[in-house]
Design an enzyme around this catalytic site. Structure first.
Site, PDB file in Angstrom:
ATOM      1  N   CYS A  80       1.796  12.942   5.532  1.00  0.00           N
ATOM      2  CA  CYS A  80       2.860  11.932   5.525  1.00  0.00           C
ATOM      3  C   CYS A  80       3.818  12.225   4.386  1.00  0.00           C
ATOM      4  CB  CYS A  80       2.296  10.526   5.394  1.00  0.00           C
ATOM      5  SG  CYS A  80       3.615   9.275   5.368  1.00  0.00           S
ATOM      6  N   LEU A 138       2.436  -1.630   7.284  1.00  0.00           N
ATOM      7  CA  LEU A 138       3.560  -0.711   7.156  1.00  0.00           C
ATOM      8  C   LEU A 138       3.200   0.578   7.890  1.00  0.00           C
ATOM      9  CD1 LEU A 138       4.326  -1.237   3.360  1.00  0.00           C
ATOM     10  CD2 LEU A 138       5.596  -2.177   5.301  1.00  0.00           C
ATOM     11  N   SER A 139       4.182   1.434   8.121  1.00  0.00           N
ATOM     12  CA  SER A 139       3.877   2.666   8.842  1.00  0.00           C
ATOM     13  C   SER A 139       2.854   3.504   8.080  1.00  0.00           C
ATOM     14  CB  SER A 139       5.144   3.478   9.107  1.00  0.00           C
ATOM     15  OG  SER A 139       5.765   3.847   7.900  1.00  0.00           O
ATOM     16  N   GLU A 140       2.862   3.449   6.733  1.00  0.00           N
ATOM     17  CA  GLU A 140       1.858   4.166   5.957  1.00  0.00           C
ATOM     18  C   GLU A 140       1.450   3.370   4.714  1.00  0.00           C
ATOM     19  OE1 GLU A 140       0.413   6.904   6.906  1.00  0.00           O
ATOM     20  OE2 GLU A 140       1.814   7.603   8.459  1.00  0.00           O
ATOM     21  N   THR A 141       0.153   3.379   4.450  1.00  0.00           N
ATOM     22  CA  THR A 141      -0.401   2.933   3.174  1.00  0.00           C
ATOM     23  C   THR A 141      -1.117   4.137   2.583  1.00  0.00           C
ATOM     24  OG1 THR A 141      -0.665   0.641   3.870  1.00  0.00           O
ATOM     25  CG2 THR A 141      -2.063   1.389   2.050  1.00  0.00           C
TER      26      THR A 141
END
Length: 262
Positions: free
Chosen positions: A70, A42-45
């Site tokens: 983020c 995903l774009s961020e974890t």
């Protein structure tokens, strides 16, 4: 270790920006965090850990690298603490690479207190002007670069040269335009965000970019409270309000799945 996937900056599932929120129960190396972020893809974890003083440690990873800030993953983390972990307090504090961040529970969503990113016109924008036609303005926006295009349709139809964007001296590229909205629940500006060098060709909804968009459009529109819409395929909306050297980002979130990491 438990995890949840949350669609942030959306009131509906399968919209907004998905983030994986991992609830750390013990030590985990940076390499393991990065590998798991690549696994989620995903774009961020984000990795969340309770500290002795009642704050939470919060770290964010794209599939390729750790990042300094983020917004949507912070919103997702706060949402998980309130909805899945049933934290009683309506205010949360996070220790991060960008200093202490705060989240507040609202009647209709969550508010995040982030650093305001001051935008500055570029003295030399030759390289940046090579990525799009008919650019109205160019700015440095903290770690990112920003270009203003003519209108909503131009932002919507913009096709980035990802190799050229990767070569820019920045984390990513913000593309934006005003809408002519009148405030309130109207959308005042639109944007898109590209960060291929960080493993994110296009981010669905980018809270950190709105820290700069808030400053940029407040200068243009003469207002400190606005609403932005990110025109990715999934789409999402972010409320912004400038408070001194801070910006309050507001939005909703929905948990879509959860499980265990072995």
């Amino acid at each position: 270790m438990k995890y949840y996937v949350v669609d942030a900056f959306s009131s509906e599932r399968f919209a907004g920006n998905p983030a994986a929120v991992c609830l750390l129960e013990g030590e985990m190396s940076d390499a393991e965090m990065q590998s798991l972020a690549a696994e989620f893809n995903l774009s961020e974890t984000t990795y969340l850990r309770l500290l002795p003083d009642g704050r939470y440690s919060l770290r964010w990873f794209t599939p390729l690298t750790e990042v300094n800030l983020c917004g949507h993953a912070t919103l997702a983390a706060a949402h998980v603490l309130w909805q899945q972990c049933a934290i009683a307090s309506t205010a949360l504090r996070f220790e991060t690479r960008s200093g202490e961040l705060a989240a507040s529970l609202l009647a209709d969503g969550i508010a995040l207190e982030f650093p305001l990113v001051v935008t500055q016109p570029l003295a030399d924008d030759t390289q940046l002007r090579g990525v799009a036609d008919n650019i109205l303005a160019t700015c440095r926006a903290g770690e990112d670069l920003l270009i203003e295009l003519a209108d909503v349709a131009t932002v919507q139809s913009f096709i980035p040269d990802l190799a050229a964007v990767s070569a820019l001296p920045a984390r990513g590229l913000i593309v934006t335009a005003k809408t002519g909205g009148g405030g309130g629940n109207q959308v005042d500006f639109v944007s898109r965000f590209f960060a291929p060098a960080a493993g994110i060709d296009e981010d669905p909804v980018t809270g950190s970019a709105h820290c700069a968009l808030a400053h940029y459009w407040s200068q243009k529109l003469g207002r400190e409270t606005m609403r932005g819409r990110q025109l990715s395929t999934r789409g999402g909306e972010v409320g912004v309000a400038i408070a001194g050297d801070k910006v309050i980002l507001s939005g909703q979130a929905v948990t879509v799945m959860g499980g265990e990491i072995f």
